[in-house]
Design a protein around this motif. Structure first.
Motif, PDB file in Angstrom:
ATOM      1  N   ALA A 234       0.825  -1.212   0.000  1.00  0.00           N
ATOM      2  CA  ALA A 234       0.000   0.000   0.000  1.00  0.00           C
ATOM      3  C   ALA A 234       0.857   1.258   0.000  1.00  0.00           C
ATOM      4  CB  ALA A 234      -0.925   0.001   1.209  1.00  0.00           C
ATOM      5  N   VAL A 235       1.986   1.207   0.689  1.00  0.00           N
ATOM      6  CA  VAL A 235       2.899   2.356   0.704  1.00  0.00           C
ATOM      7  C   VAL A 235       3.401   2.643  -0.708  1.00  0.00           C
ATOM      8  CG1 VAL A 235       5.080   3.247   1.578  1.00  0.00           C
ATOM      9  CG2 VAL A 235       3.577   1.936   3.087  1.00  0.00           C
ATOM     10  N   GLY A 236       3.813   1.572  -1.398  1.00  0.00           N
ATOM     11  CA  GLY A 236       4.254   1.740  -2.782  1.00  0.00           C
ATOM     12  C   GLY A 236       3.144   2.205  -3.682  1.00  0.00           C
ATOM     13  N   GLY A 237       1.927   1.687  -3.454  1.00  0.00           N
ATOM     14  CA  GLY A 237       0.790   2.096  -4.263  1.00  0.00           C
ATOM     15  C   GLY A 237       0.441   3.559  -4.091  1.00  0.00           C
ATOM     16  N   ALA A 238       0.507   4.050  -2.849  1.00  0.00           N
ATOM     17  CA  ALA A 238       0.206   5.459  -2.589  1.00  0.00           C
ATOM     18  C   ALA A 238       1.216   6.376  -3.272  1.00  0.00           C
ATOM     19  CB  ALA A 238       0.186   5.717  -1.083  1.00  0.00           C
ATOM     20  N   ARG A 239       2.474   5.976  -3.277  1.00  0.00           N
ATOM     21  CA  ARG A 239       3.496   6.774  -3.960  1.00  0.00           C
ATOM     22  C   ARG A 239       3.308   6.702  -5.467  1.00  0.00           C
ATOM     23  NH1 ARG A 239       8.791   4.905  -0.333  1.00  0.00           N
ATOM     24  NH2 ARG A 239       8.189   6.039   1.570  1.00  0.00           N
ATOM     25  N   LEU A 240       2.937   5.527  -5.953  1.00  0.00           N
ATOM     26  CA  LEU A 240       2.721   5.346  -7.383  1.00  0.00           C
ATOM     27  C   LEU A 240       1.588   6.235  -7.885  1.00  0.00           C
ATOM     28  CD1 LEU A 240       3.692   3.541  -9.780  1.00  0.00           C
ATOM     29  CD2 LEU A 240       1.795   2.007  -9.212  1.00  0.00           C
ATOM     30  N   ALA A 241       0.535   6.403  -7.083  1.00  0.00           N
ATOM     31  CA  ALA A 241      -0.626   7.186  -7.489  1.00  0.00           C
ATOM     32  C   ALA A 241      -0.271   8.642  -7.748  1.00  0.00           C
ATOM     33  CB  ALA A 241      -1.712   7.104  -6.417  1.00  0.00           C
ATOM     34  N   CYS A 242       0.778   9.124  -7.100  1.00  0.00           N
ATOM     35  CA  CYS A 242       1.175  10.528  -7.260  1.00  0.00           C
ATOM     36  C   CYS A 242       2.123  10.734  -8.441  1.00  0.00           C
ATOM     37  CB  CYS A 242       1.845  11.026  -5.976  1.00  0.00           C
ATOM     38  SG  CYS A 242       0.768  10.992  -4.537  1.00  0.00           S
ATOM     39  N   ARG A 243       2.562   9.645  -9.072  1.00  0.00           N
ATOM     40  CA  ARG A 243       3.582   9.759 -10.118  1.00  0.00           C
ATOM     41  C   ARG A 243       3.130   9.276 -11.486  1.00  0.00           C
ATOM     42  NH1 ARG A 243       6.235   8.962  -5.334  1.00  0.00           N
ATOM     43  NH2 ARG A 243       8.150  10.165  -5.017  1.00  0.00           N
ATOM     44  N   VAL A 244       2.115   8.431 -11.539  1.00  0.00           N
ATOM     45  CA  VAL A 244       1.719   7.857 -12.817  1.00  0.00           C
ATOM     46  C   VAL A 244       0.219   7.998 -13.027  1.00  0.00           C
ATOM     47  CG1 VAL A 244       3.592   6.162 -12.698  1.00  0.00           C
ATOM     48  CG2 VAL A 244       1.307   5.537 -11.895  1.00  0.00           C
ATOM     49  N   ASP A 245      -0.178   7.806 -14.283  1.00  0.00           N
ATOM     50  CA  ASP A 245      -1.600   7.743 -14.608  1.00  0.00           C
ATOM     51  C   ASP A 245      -2.109   6.376 -14.163  1.00  0.00           C
ATOM     52  OD1 ASP A 245      -4.092   7.571 -15.729  1.00  0.00           O
ATOM     53  OD2 ASP A 245      -3.514   8.507 -17.629  1.00  0.00           O
ATOM     54  N   THR A 246      -2.938   6.362 -13.127  1.00  0.00           N
ATOM     55  CA  THR A 246      -3.363   5.091 -12.538  1.00  0.00           C
ATOM     56  C   THR A 246      -4.456   4.394 -13.346  1.00  0.00           C
ATOM     57  OG1 THR A 246      -4.944   6.289 -11.150  1.00  0.00           O
ATOM     58  CG2 THR A 246      -2.780   5.809 -10.199  1.00  0.00           C
ATOM     59  N   ARG A 247      -4.883   4.976 -14.461  1.00  0.00           N
ATOM     60  CA  ARG A 247      -5.937   4.331 -15.248  1.00  0.00           C
ATOM     61  C   ARG A 247      -5.478   3.002 -15.832  1.00  0.00           C
ATOM     62  NH1 ARG A 247      -7.706   9.640 -18.599  1.00  0.00           N
ATOM     63  NH2 ARG A 247      -5.449   9.908 -18.441  1.00  0.00           N
ATOM     64  N   HIS A 248      -4.186   2.893 -16.171  1.00  0.00           N
ATOM     65  CA  HIS A 248      -3.676   1.620 -16.700  1.00  0.00           C
ATOM     66  C   HIS A 248      -3.692   0.547 -15.610  1.00  0.00           C
ATOM     67  CE1 HIS A 248      -2.600   3.720 -20.324  1.00  0.00           C
ATOM     68  NE2 HIS A 248      -1.772   4.526 -19.674  1.00  0.00           N
ATOM     69  N   LEU A 249      -3.280   0.931 -14.410  1.00  0.00           N
ATOM     70  CA  LEU A 249      -3.332  -0.002 -13.289  1.00  0.00           C
ATOM     71  C   LEU A 249      -4.777  -0.390 -12.984  1.00  0.00           C
ATOM     72  CD1 LEU A 249      -1.936  -1.485 -10.943  1.00  0.00           C
ATOM     73  CD2 LEU A 249      -2.116   0.620  -9.615  1.00  0.00           C
ATOM     74  N   ALA A 250      -5.679   0.578 -13.033  1.00  0.00           N
ATOM     75  CA  ALA A 250      -7.090   0.300 -12.757  1.00  0.00           C
ATOM     76  C   ALA A 250      -7.675  -0.674 -13.769  1.00  0.00           C
ATOM     77  CB  ALA A 250      -7.886   1.602 -12.756  1.00  0.00           C
ATOM     78  N   ALA A 251      -7.281  -0.555 -15.036  1.00  0.00           N
ATOM     79  CA  ALA A 251      -7.795  -1.452 -16.070  1.00  0.00           C
ATOM     80  C   ALA A 251      -7.361  -2.893 -15.815  1.00  0.00           C
ATOM     81  CB  ALA A 251      -7.317  -0.989 -17.445  1.00  0.00           C
ATOM     82  N   ALA A 252      -6.081  -3.073 -15.485  1.00  0.00           N
ATOM     83  CA  ALA A 252      -5.588  -4.426 -15.204  1.00  0.00           C
ATOM     84  C   ALA A 252      -6.255  -5.007 -13.967  1.00  0.00           C
ATOM     85  CB  ALA A 252      -4.068  -4.400 -15.031  1.00  0.00           C
ATOM     86  N   PHE A 253      -6.432  -4.172 -12.948  1.00  0.00           N
ATOM     87  CA  PHE A 253      -7.024  -4.670 -11.713  1.00  0.00           C
ATOM     88  C   PHE A 253      -8.506  -4.974 -11.892  1.00  0.00           C
ATOM     89  CE2 PHE A 253      -8.302  -4.841  -7.322  1.00  0.00           C
ATOM     90  CZ  PHE A 253      -7.225  -5.493  -6.750  1.00  0.00           C
ATOM     91  N   THR A 254      -9.186  -4.215 -12.737  1.00  0.00           N
ATOM     92  CA  THR A 254     -10.593  -4.484 -13.015  1.00  0.00           C
ATOM     93  C   THR A 254     -10.762  -5.869 -13.639  1.00  0.00           C
ATOM     94  OG1 THR A 254     -11.113  -2.146 -13.291  1.00  0.00           O
ATOM     95  CG2 THR A 254     -12.605  -3.719 -14.331  1.00  0.00           C
ATOM     96  N   ALA A 255      -9.876  -6.198 -14.577  1.00  0.00           N
ATOM     97  CA  ALA A 255      -9.943  -7.526 -15.201  1.00  0.00           C
ATOM     98  C   ALA A 255      -9.742  -8.622 -14.159  1.00  0.00           C
ATOM     99  CB  ALA A 255      -8.886  -7.634 -16.302  1.00  0.00           C
ATOM    100  N   LEU A 256      -8.827  -8.405 -13.215  1.00  0.00           N
ATOM    101  CA  LEU A 256      -8.584  -9.384 -12.166  1.00  0.00           C
ATOM    102  C   LEU A 256      -9.810  -9.540 -11.266  1.00  0.00           C
ATOM    103  CD1 LEU A 256      -6.710 -11.265 -10.558  1.00  0.00           C
ATOM    104  CD2 LEU A 256      -5.903  -9.241  -9.316  1.00  0.00           C
ATOM    105  N   VAL A 257     -10.408  -8.416 -10.870  1.00  0.00           N
ATOM    106  CA  VAL A 257     -11.589  -8.462 -10.005  1.00  0.00           C
ATOM    107  C   VAL A 257     -12.741  -9.196 -10.682  1.00  0.00           C
ATOM    108  CG1 VAL A 257     -13.404  -7.038  -8.964  1.00  0.00           C
ATOM    109  CG2 VAL A 257     -11.006  -6.425  -8.640  1.00  0.00           C
TER     110      VAL A 257
END
Length: 273
Positions: A234-257
């Protein structure tokens, strides 16, 4: 093997919670049931520990990154605690097969909601946003009392629903909290994601306190490993959210869910009949 599964699953849960403000908690229950051999009652209790501590860790990291509006998150979370207590009490009186079936239906709805949120819309811009200014308060007491009642009702209903789901099914509710903060409190997405972690921490703690001493206790060793892996991610994820466009991560995670949701429904729904 069990510990390795717990570490891998915890990393996915934490990454989603930290970067997206939600989504990961919906995986905690099926992970505990199908990968780590917990009963549905044990899993919904154990997931509150995973989700609550992971959200707390992510909230601290997001706060340091300047992506948390603490007062708004705390207010929303306190309002949601009533629903969390009611949901936690109700879960003790529900058959485990029905509990897991209800969770599978919720998971399918969440996956569909996450997919819908990914659809392109007019006016979509970059994921980063300037820190919002303070908007008009919902309630004021000085110099005279004033109430933005439609907005207050929207917050009350949404917060109570989030609390009910947290208490009843052991989920964090970020998939509802983030849209609620976007609409009801007019927060840009990065701040809604970070602030939602404060809400999830509060509601998870309230639900867990209500469940204490009631129902089956989970395997705390497994829950601890899952929580530690999730909190670190979660620490890494919070830092990642401030540096990248999280829509790509959200798309991959949506497929997993959606994949996990389909499997959970296929296992849970036939058990009712």
């Amino acid at each position: 093997m069990t510990l390795l599964l717990a570490v891998a699953a915890g990393a996915l849960i934490g990454l989603s919670l930290g970067a997206l403000g939600g989504g990961g908690s919906i995986l905690a229950v099926p992970v505990l049931v199908y990968l780590l051999d917990q009963s549905p009652a044990q899993a919904t209790t154990g997931s509150l520990v995973v989700v609550g501590l992971t959200s707390l860790t992510g909230a601290v990291a997001a706060r340091r990154a300047g992506a948390v509006l603490l007062a708004r998150g705390a207010t929303f979370g306190v309002v949601a605690t009533g629903g969390a207590v009611l949901g936690a009490k109700a879960s003790a009186h529900v058959d485990e097969d029905l509990l897991l079936a209800a969770f599978s239906v919720l998971m399918l709805l969440v996956g569909a909601l996450m997919a819908w949120r990914l659809l392109p819309r007019d006016g979509d811009g970059p994921a980063h946003a300037a820190r919002p200014t303070l908007d008009d308060p919902i309630l004021t007491f000085s110099p005279t009392f004033a109430c933005a009642c439609p907005r207050a009702l929207k917050v009350l209903v949404t917060a109570t629903l989030v609390g009910l789901l947290t208490g009843f099914l052991g989920v964090g509710g970020g998939f509802l909290v983030v849209p609620a903060l976007l609409v009801a409190l007019a927060l840009p997405l990065p701040y809604a994601a970070g602030t939602s972690l404060v809400v999830i921490t509060i509601t998870s703690a309230a639900a867990l306190a209500t469940r204490a001493g009631v129902g089956a206790a989970p395997d705390w060793g497994v829950v601890l490993v899952l929580t530690l892996a999730s909190a670190l991610a979660a620490v890494g994820g919070a830092r990642l959210a401030c540096r990248v466009d999280t829509r790509h991560l959200a798309a991959a995670f949506t497929a997993l869910v959606l994949g996990v949701a389909a499997y959970t429904a296929a296992q849970a729904l036939p058990a009712l009949f």
